[in-house]
Write a protein that holds these residues in place. Structure first.
Motif, PDB file in Angstrom:
ATOM      1  N   ALA A 134       0.855  -1.188   0.000  1.00 58.89           N
ATOM      2  CA  ALA A 134       0.000   0.000   0.000  1.00 58.89           C
ATOM      3  C   ALA A 134       0.886   1.231   0.000  1.00 58.89           C
ATOM      4  O   ALA A 134       1.984   1.228   0.567  1.00 58.89           O
ATOM      5  N   VAL A 147       1.674  -0.640   8.781  1.00 63.45           N
ATOM      6  CA  VAL A 147       1.053  -0.585  10.100  1.00 63.45           C
ATOM      7  C   VAL A 147       2.129  -0.571  11.176  1.00 63.45           C
ATOM      8  O   VAL A 147       3.306  -0.826  10.908  1.00 63.45           O
ATOM      9  N   TYR A 193      -9.459   3.991   8.646  1.00 60.16           N
ATOM     10  CA  TYR A 193      -8.815   2.782   8.104  1.00 60.16           C
ATOM     11  C   TYR A 193      -7.475   3.128   7.454  1.00 60.16           C
ATOM     12  O   TYR A 193      -6.514   2.370   7.562  1.00 60.16           O
ATOM     13  N   CYS A 194      -7.428   4.258   6.781  1.00 65.17           N
ATOM     14  CA  CYS A 194      -6.166   4.679   6.162  1.00 65.17           C
ATOM     15  C   CYS A 194      -5.126   5.011   7.222  1.00 65.17           C
ATOM     16  O   CYS A 194      -3.924   4.806   7.008  1.00 65.17           O
ATOM     17  N   ALA A 197      -3.505   1.853   8.178  1.00 64.28           N
ATOM     18  CA  ALA A 197      -2.497   1.503   7.176  1.00 64.28           C
ATOM     19  C   ALA A 197      -1.250   2.371   7.296  1.00 64.28           C
ATOM     20  O   ALA A 197      -0.137   1.912   7.017  1.00 64.28           O
ATOM     21  N   ILE A 220      -5.995  -1.761   0.956  1.00 65.22           N
ATOM     22  CA  ILE A 220      -5.095  -0.754   1.523  1.00 65.22           C
ATOM     23  C   ILE A 220      -4.584  -1.215   2.879  1.00 65.22           C
ATOM     24  O   ILE A 220      -3.376  -1.241   3.137  1.00 65.22           O
ATOM     25  N   VAL A 221      -5.509  -1.608   3.762  1.00 61.02           N
ATOM     26  CA  VAL A 221      -5.115  -2.063   5.099  1.00 61.02           C
ATOM     27  C   VAL A 221      -4.268  -3.326   5.011  1.00 61.02           C
ATOM     28  O   VAL A 221      -3.203  -3.424   5.647  1.00 61.02           O
ATOM     29  N   GLU A 222      -4.712  -4.295   4.216  1.00 62.99           N
ATOM     30  CA  GLU A 222      -3.957  -5.544   4.102  1.00 62.99           C
ATOM     31  C   GLU A 222      -2.623  -5.324   3.394  1.00 62.99           C
ATOM     32  O   GLU A 222      -1.617  -5.961   3.746  1.00 62.99           O
ATOM     33  N   ALA A 224      -0.780  -2.845   3.692  1.00 64.14           N
ATOM     34  CA  ALA A 224       0.123  -2.222   4.670  1.00 64.14           C
ATOM     35  C   ALA A 224       0.499  -3.182   5.792  1.00 64.14           C
ATOM     36  O   ALA A 224       1.242  -2.801   6.702  1.00 64.14           O
ATOM     37  N   GLY A 246      -3.923  -3.133  12.956  1.00 61.79           N
ATOM     38  CA  GLY A 246      -2.588  -3.180  12.404  1.00 61.79           C
ATOM     39  C   GLY A 246      -1.741  -4.304  12.953  1.00 61.79           C
ATOM     40  O   GLY A 246      -0.736  -4.678  12.356  1.00 61.79           O
TER      41      GLY A 246
END
Length: 261
Positions: A134, A147, A193-194, A197, A220-222, A224, A246
């Motif tokens: 990400a 994260v 959520y960002c 990340a 995006i989360v995954e 990161a 995270g």
């Protein structure tokens, strides 16, 4: 085609949606309530203009792709590739003149999310990922997202848009997690959520989310290094009860509290 093949196109979608939205931001625009007497659910001309602009570009560029969005009917929802659009996630912040909103653009392949972006055109920030990595692009430059470690609830920064959006039972469960967190904060919608990340927030816990509210944020989360799941700890998000983290240790601690409450 892999997700990377779509990167330039997703940036183009973000640009055209931002061009449609910004003329409306912090103006005296009219607001419609979609709730029909339930919890206030606003929509504006900016929402519809942005989604229409993105749909037009998708149809022209990828006519075989499907589209699911918040404001208009599904188009070819059973196609191999389907775009999932939320033109303004955080409309309540938008109509209040606050910048905690963003355009969500997601892409699924055979129902699996393979690419996602959150674009905030007023601030000029883009968070995007493909599940493997990400990135951030904005006033602070261009960098890879990651994260941060958080081993315990007692060390966690926790966010939710508002506990008032939860039903009574779910709100009581959430409050038990909040009591243990180091710093609970409200608001943010997609931005929360960002920030997971980006390594600034450790947990996001929410309910009553639709597909377009969360699916674009998953890659995006995954990407990161984070996790997105439901309150039962499975991957099924269709019930709208979502938790993002995270660090798996703080995720498991939060799930234990949510499931015990």
């Amino acid at each position: 085609m892999g997700a990377v093949d779509f990167e330039n196109f997703v940036h183009e979608l973000a640009t055209v949606s931002g061009q449609a939205i910004l003329p409306f931001f912090r103006t005296a625009l009219s607001v419609e309530d979609k709730s029909r007497g339930a919890v206030f659910d606003p929509v504006t001309a900016a929402d519809r203009a942005a989604e229409q602009a993105m749909r037009t570009l998708i149809r022209r560029t990828f006519p075989s792709h499907g589209v699911r969005g918040e404001e208009f009917a599904d188009e070819s929802p059973d196609a191999d590739y389907v775009w999932v659009l939320d033109p303004i996630d955080g409309t309540k912040s938008f109509i209040a003149g606050m910048p905690a909103w963003g355009t969500l653009i997601g892409l699924t392949h055979e129902d699996h999310p393979v690419y996602g972006m959150m674009h905030q055109p007023f601030i000029g920030e883009r968070f995007y990922g493909d599940g493997a990595q990400a990135r951030y692009r904005g006033p602070a430059g261009d960098r890879r997202l990651g994260v941060r470690a958080c081993p315990a609830l007692e060390e966690a920064v926790l966010m939710t848009t508002s506990p008032l959006l939860m039903g009574e039972v779910d709100r009581a469960r959430y409050v038990e997690v909040e009591k243990r967190a180091r710093l609970p904060r409200y608001g943010g919608d997609c931005y929360a959520y960002c920030m997971v990340a980006a390594g600034h927030v450790d947990l996001v816990i929410e309910t009553n989310l639709n597909e377009y509210d969360i699916l674009p944020l998953i890659p995006i989360v995954e990407g990161a290094g984070g996790i997105v799941t439901n309150w039962e700890g499975t991957g099924d998000l269709s019930g709208g009860r979502v938790i993002a983290a995270g660090d798996r240790r703080v995720l498991e601690a939060a799930l234990k509290v949510l499931q015990a409450a």
